[in-house]
Write a protein that holds these residues in place. Structure first.
Motif, PDB file in Angstrom:
ATOM      1  N   GLN A  49     -11.253  62.838   7.305  1.00  0.00           N
ATOM      2  CA  GLN A  49     -12.498  62.127   7.595  1.00  0.00           C
ATOM      3  C   GLN A  49     -13.587  63.148   7.878  1.00  0.00           C
ATOM      4  N   ASP A  53     -19.829  60.767   8.843  1.00  0.00           N
ATOM      5  CA  ASP A  53     -20.083  60.453   7.445  1.00  0.00           C
ATOM      6  C   ASP A  53     -19.182  59.298   7.024  1.00  0.00           C
ATOM      7  N   LEU A  54     -19.626  58.528   6.053  1.00  0.00           N
ATOM      8  CA  LEU A  54     -18.797  57.453   5.513  1.00  0.00           C
ATOM      9  C   LEU A  54     -17.774  57.975   4.512  1.00  0.00           C
ATOM     10  N   TYR A  55     -17.856  59.263   4.216  1.00  0.00           N
ATOM     11  CA  TYR A  55     -17.015  59.844   3.181  1.00  0.00           C
ATOM     12  C   TYR A  55     -15.805  60.556   3.764  1.00  0.00           C
ATOM     13  N   ALA A 103     -16.018  57.757  -0.865  1.00  0.00           N
ATOM     14  CA  ALA A 103     -16.412  56.855   0.219  1.00  0.00           C
ATOM     15  C   ALA A 103     -15.151  56.267   0.844  1.00  0.00           C
ATOM     16  N   TYR A 105     -14.557  53.590   2.444  1.00  0.00           N
ATOM     17  CA  TYR A 105     -14.288  52.171   2.210  1.00  0.00           C
ATOM     18  C   TYR A 105     -13.522  51.928   0.917  1.00  0.00           C
ATOM     19  N   ASP A 108      -9.999  51.485   1.904  1.00  0.00           N
ATOM     20  CA  ASP A 108      -9.708  50.429   2.878  1.00  0.00           C
ATOM     21  C   ASP A 108      -8.886  49.362   2.174  1.00  0.00           C
ATOM     22  N   LEU A 145     -17.147  48.692   3.996  1.00  0.00           N
ATOM     23  CA  LEU A 145     -18.601  48.839   3.889  1.00  0.00           C
ATOM     24  C   LEU A 145     -19.233  47.561   4.431  1.00  0.00           C
TER      25      LEU A 145
END
Length: 147
Positions: A49, A53-55, A103, A105, A108, A145
């Motif tokens: 992770q 950041d979302l990435y 990303a 998400y 997920d 997201l």
């Protein structure tokens, strides 16, 4: 006298058959032996992770069974026991060490609980045949997201 000659011929025939079998078995066993002594191959998945950041950074490192084998496709899978596993994303001809930013998400796979991600790696041998190696499972929580 005839009985003794027949027994000697039968014994000689059996001896020749036994020697032929003993001479043939190592030749027939060589491909199986080569297959069993072949390296098993291995793939290791790590997902890191990125802070704030979302990435995430996904890295899939593979060692094929033979140096001449080519990794053709990697599928990133969500382990959904007892349901069938989901393909989260895939990469064609990624190379034996594939590192990329994605990303979070996209990984997920299960909104209800934590996420379990592994890779299915498909290799092609020089003779055209193929095989698959699965990586380890990475257990993390990838947020969906929102927005």
């Amino acid at each position: 006298m005839k009985t003794t000659a027949i027994h000697k011929r039968a014994a000689a025939t059996l001896a020749i058959a036994a020697l032929t079998t003993l001479a043939t078995v190592p030749v027939l066993a060589q491909p199986a032996l080569a297959e069993s002594t072949q390296a098993a191959g291995r793939c290791t998945l790590t997902i890191t992770q990125l802070r704030g950041d979302l990435y995430v950074i996904a890295e899939n490192s593979c060692s094929p069974r033979l140096a001449t084998d080519t990794l053709t496709t990697t599928r990133y899978m969500g382990a959904d026991w007892p349901d069938p596993d989901d393909t989260m994303l895939y990469r064609n001809y990624p190379g034996n060490r594939d590192r990329f930013k994605v990303a979070g998400y996209r990984l997920d796979e299960d909104a209800a609980t934590g996420d379990e991600i592994y890779t299915r790696n498909f290799f092609r041998r020089a003779d055209g045949s193929s095989y698959e190696i699965n990586s380890n499972e990475v257990h993390k929580e990838f947020l969906p997201l929102v927005g």
